[in-house]
Design a protein around this motif. Structure first.
Motif, PDB file in Angstrom:
ATOM      1  N   PHE A  42       0.834  -1.207   0.000  1.00  0.00           N
ATOM      2  CA  PHE A  42       0.000   0.000   0.000  1.00  0.00           C
ATOM      3  C   PHE A  42       0.867   1.256   0.000  1.00  0.00           C
ATOM      4  N   ARG A  43       1.910   1.265   0.816  1.00  0.00           N
ATOM      5  CA  ARG A  43       2.792   2.441   0.869  1.00  0.00           C
ATOM      6  C   ARG A  43       3.517   2.652  -0.456  1.00  0.00           C
ATOM      7  N   ALA A  44       4.031   1.563  -1.040  1.00  0.00           N
ATOM      8  CA  ALA A  44       4.803   1.664  -2.282  1.00  0.00           C
ATOM      9  C   ALA A  44       3.957   2.224  -3.434  1.00  0.00           C
ATOM     10  N   SER A  45       2.668   1.979  -3.393  1.00  0.00           N
ATOM     11  CA  SER A  45       1.793   2.445  -4.473  1.00  0.00           C
ATOM     12  C   SER A  45       1.100   3.762  -4.145  1.00  0.00           C
ATOM     13  N   GLY A  46       1.422   4.344  -2.984  1.00  0.00           N
ATOM     14  CA  GLY A  46       0.768   5.581  -2.570  1.00  0.00           C
ATOM     15  C   GLY A  46      -0.690   5.379  -2.197  1.00  0.00           C
ATOM     16  N   ALA A  47      -1.033   4.164  -1.788  1.00  0.00           N
ATOM     17  CA  ALA A  47      -2.426   3.821  -1.495  1.00  0.00           C
ATOM     18  C   ALA A  47      -2.791   3.946  -0.018  1.00  0.00           C
ATOM     19  N   LYS A  67     -14.158  12.448   1.109  1.00  0.00           N
ATOM     20  CA  LYS A  67     -14.954  11.230   0.944  1.00  0.00           C
ATOM     21  C   LYS A  67     -14.438  10.486  -0.280  1.00  0.00           C
ATOM     22  N   PRO A  68     -13.403   9.638  -0.135  1.00  0.00           N
ATOM     23  CA  PRO A  68     -12.795   9.001  -1.303  1.00  0.00           C
ATOM     24  C   PRO A  68     -13.494   7.733  -1.776  1.00  0.00           C
ATOM     25  N   GLY A  69     -14.383   7.135  -0.997  1.00  0.00           N
ATOM     26  CA  GLY A  69     -14.998   5.857  -1.364  1.00  0.00           C
ATOM     27  C   GLY A  69     -16.009   5.968  -2.492  1.00  0.00           C
ATOM     28  N   SER A  70     -16.569   4.830  -2.890  1.00  0.00           N
ATOM     29  CA  SER A  70     -17.495   4.791  -4.011  1.00  0.00           C
ATOM     30  C   SER A  70     -18.944   5.006  -3.598  1.00  0.00           C
ATOM     31  N   HIS A 104     -15.534   7.980  10.410  1.00  0.00           N
ATOM     32  CA  HIS A 104     -14.426   8.871  10.052  1.00  0.00           C
ATOM     33  C   HIS A 104     -13.108   8.240  10.492  1.00  0.00           C
ATOM     34  N   SER A 105     -12.039   8.563   9.774  1.00  0.00           N
ATOM     35  CA  SER A 105     -10.720   8.015  10.095  1.00  0.00           C
ATOM     36  C   SER A 105      -9.631   8.965   9.617  1.00  0.00           C
ATOM     37  N   GLY A 106      -8.472   8.855  10.235  1.00  0.00           N
ATOM     38  CA  GLY A 106      -7.301   9.604   9.807  1.00  0.00           C
ATOM     39  C   GLY A 106      -6.499   8.856   8.751  1.00  0.00           C
ATOM     40  N   HIS A 107      -6.935   7.632   8.411  1.00  0.00           N
ATOM     41  CA  HIS A 107      -6.235   6.819   7.408  1.00  0.00           C
ATOM     42  C   HIS A 107      -7.248   6.247   6.418  1.00  0.00           C
ATOM     43  N   TYR A 108      -6.828   6.164   5.172  1.00  0.00           N
ATOM     44  CA  TYR A 108      -7.675   5.565   4.135  1.00  0.00           C
ATOM     45  C   TYR A 108      -6.806   4.662   3.278  1.00  0.00           C
ATOM     46  N   LEU A 109      -7.272   3.455   3.050  1.00  0.00           N
ATOM     47  CA  LEU A 109      -6.574   2.500   2.190  1.00  0.00           C
ATOM     48  C   LEU A 109      -7.242   2.540   0.817  1.00  0.00           C
ATOM     49  N   GLN A 110      -6.567   3.124  -0.138  1.00  0.00           N
ATOM     50  CA  GLN A 110      -7.107   3.294  -1.489  1.00  0.00           C
ATOM     51  C   GLN A 110      -6.785   2.050  -2.307  1.00  0.00           C
ATOM     52  N   CYS A 111      -7.655   1.041  -2.178  1.00  0.00           N
ATOM     53  CA  CYS A 111      -7.386  -0.238  -2.831  1.00  0.00           C
ATOM     54  C   CYS A 111      -7.317  -0.131  -4.346  1.00  0.00           C
ATOM     55  N   ALA A 112      -8.083   0.764  -4.943  1.00  0.00           N
ATOM     56  CA  ALA A 112      -8.004   0.920  -6.396  1.00  0.00           C
ATOM     57  C   ALA A 112      -6.577   1.277  -6.807  1.00  0.00           C
ATOM     58  N   ARG A 113      -5.916   2.063  -5.992  1.00  0.00           N
ATOM     59  CA  ARG A 113      -4.543   2.467  -6.306  1.00  0.00           C
ATOM     60  C   ARG A 113      -3.556   1.309  -6.113  1.00  0.00           C
ATOM     61  N   VAL A 114      -3.727   0.536  -5.046  1.00  0.00           N
ATOM     62  CA  VAL A 114      -2.810  -0.595  -4.835  1.00  0.00           C
ATOM     63  C   VAL A 114      -3.025  -1.671  -5.897  1.00  0.00           C
ATOM     64  N   ILE A 118     -14.413  -5.126  -7.335  1.00  0.00           N
ATOM     65  CA  ILE A 118     -14.357  -5.673  -8.690  1.00  0.00           C
ATOM     66  C   ILE A 118     -12.967  -6.174  -9.064  1.00  0.00           C
ATOM     67  N   ILE A 119     -11.951  -5.354  -8.898  1.00  0.00           N
ATOM     68  CA  ILE A 119     -10.610  -5.758  -9.359  1.00  0.00           C
ATOM     69  C   ILE A 119     -10.092  -6.932  -8.546  1.00  0.00           C
ATOM     70  N   VAL A 120     -10.155  -6.840  -7.231  1.00  0.00           N
ATOM     71  CA  VAL A 120      -9.636  -7.935  -6.413  1.00  0.00           C
ATOM     72  C   VAL A 120     -10.476  -9.192  -6.618  1.00  0.00           C
ATOM     73  N   GLY A 121     -11.792  -9.040  -6.801  1.00  0.00           N
ATOM     74  CA  GLY A 121     -12.644 -10.194  -7.078  1.00  0.00           C
ATOM     75  C   GLY A 121     -12.267 -10.874  -8.384  1.00  0.00           C
ATOM     76  N   HIS A 122     -12.014 -10.076  -9.416  1.00  0.00           N
ATOM     77  CA  HIS A 122     -11.596 -10.627 -10.700  1.00  0.00           C
ATOM     78  C   HIS A 122     -10.278 -11.387 -10.556  1.00  0.00           C
ATOM     79  N   GLU A 123      -9.346 -10.807  -9.823  1.00  0.00           N
ATOM     80  CA  GLU A 123      -8.047 -11.462  -9.635  1.00  0.00           C
ATOM     81  C   GLU A 123      -8.173 -12.747  -8.811  1.00  0.00           C
ATOM     82  N   VAL A 124      -9.019 -12.732  -7.783  1.00  0.00           N
ATOM     83  CA  VAL A 124      -9.242 -13.956  -7.000  1.00  0.00           C
ATOM     84  C   VAL A 124      -9.891 -15.016  -7.892  1.00  0.00           C
TER      85      VAL A 124
END
Length: 192
Positions: free
Chosen positions: A10-15, A187-190, A28-38, A75-81
């Motif tokens: 996650f860090r390496a991809s800026g996610a 609000k970064p989510g979908s 609310h949170s001070g951290h967000y994991l942007q899975c689309a980016r990873v 979607i992306i992780v599901g497709h890969e799984v």
């Protein structure tokens, strides 16, 4: 792949984002994991999906007929799984607010489904997606995810196999700490 290695991806991809975020769960949170980016790098997405599948018990893997994910995040992780398992990967959408299959997707009656998510915080989307699969005639036998933000506290009603769990604190609207409240919310989510 251990949790430190997952976080490094996650860090390496800026996610791994820091700031003030309103999550899809409404918390609310001070951290967000942007899975689309990873997952934007196909080789990284493949590595993560292989690691997710490696954490699912063999007796569950043997029973899976179809992989289903909620749109957009899963979607992306599901497709890969699905690729790793050699199974079709469908996704649920909710253009009118309730998840259902579209685009000609259908489940065989009684199909054993592996639900795949990117991040689970409260489990609301997962439970909604699991209910949608039941309405579509399938049976979710387990769920897997890249990240469990509940740190094992979520109850999805089915066995849950996350790749990693992170204890980034989340807050209800009325309990946001002052230092977080001073930061403009994003609000970064979908989910709207």
């Amino acid at each position: 792949m251990n949790e430190a290695e997952v976080l490094a991806e996650f860090r390496a991809s800026g996610a791994l984002l820091e700031g003030h975020f309103k999550l899809s769960s409404g918390r609310h949170s001070g951290h967000y994991l942007q899975c689309a980016r990873v997952l934007m790098n196909p080789a990284r997405a493949a590595r993560l999906a292989e690691a997710v599948v490696a954490g699912i018990p063999a007796d569950v893997v043997e029973r899976v007929d179809t992989v289903v994910s909620p749109a957009m995040g899963g979607i992306i992780v599901g497709h890969e799984v699905g690729r790793v398992l050699g199974k079709d990967a469908l996704f649920l959408e909710r253009p009118e607010g309730t998840f259902h299959l579209r685009r000609g997707f259908a489940l065989d009656p009684g199909a054993k489904v592996l639900m795949v998510e990117d991040v689970v915080t409260t489990g609301l989307s997962s439970r909604e997606a699991i209910a949608a699969v039941a309405r579509e005639g399938g049976e979710v036998i387990a769920e897997c995810a890249l990240i469990d933000r509940s740190c094992g506290m979520v109850d999805l009603g089915v066995p849950f196999h996350p790749l990693a769990a992170f204890d980034f604190p989340t807050y209800d609207e009325g309990d946001i700490p002052e230092e977080l409240a001073r930061i403009a919310v994003t609000k970064p989510g979908s989910r709207k």
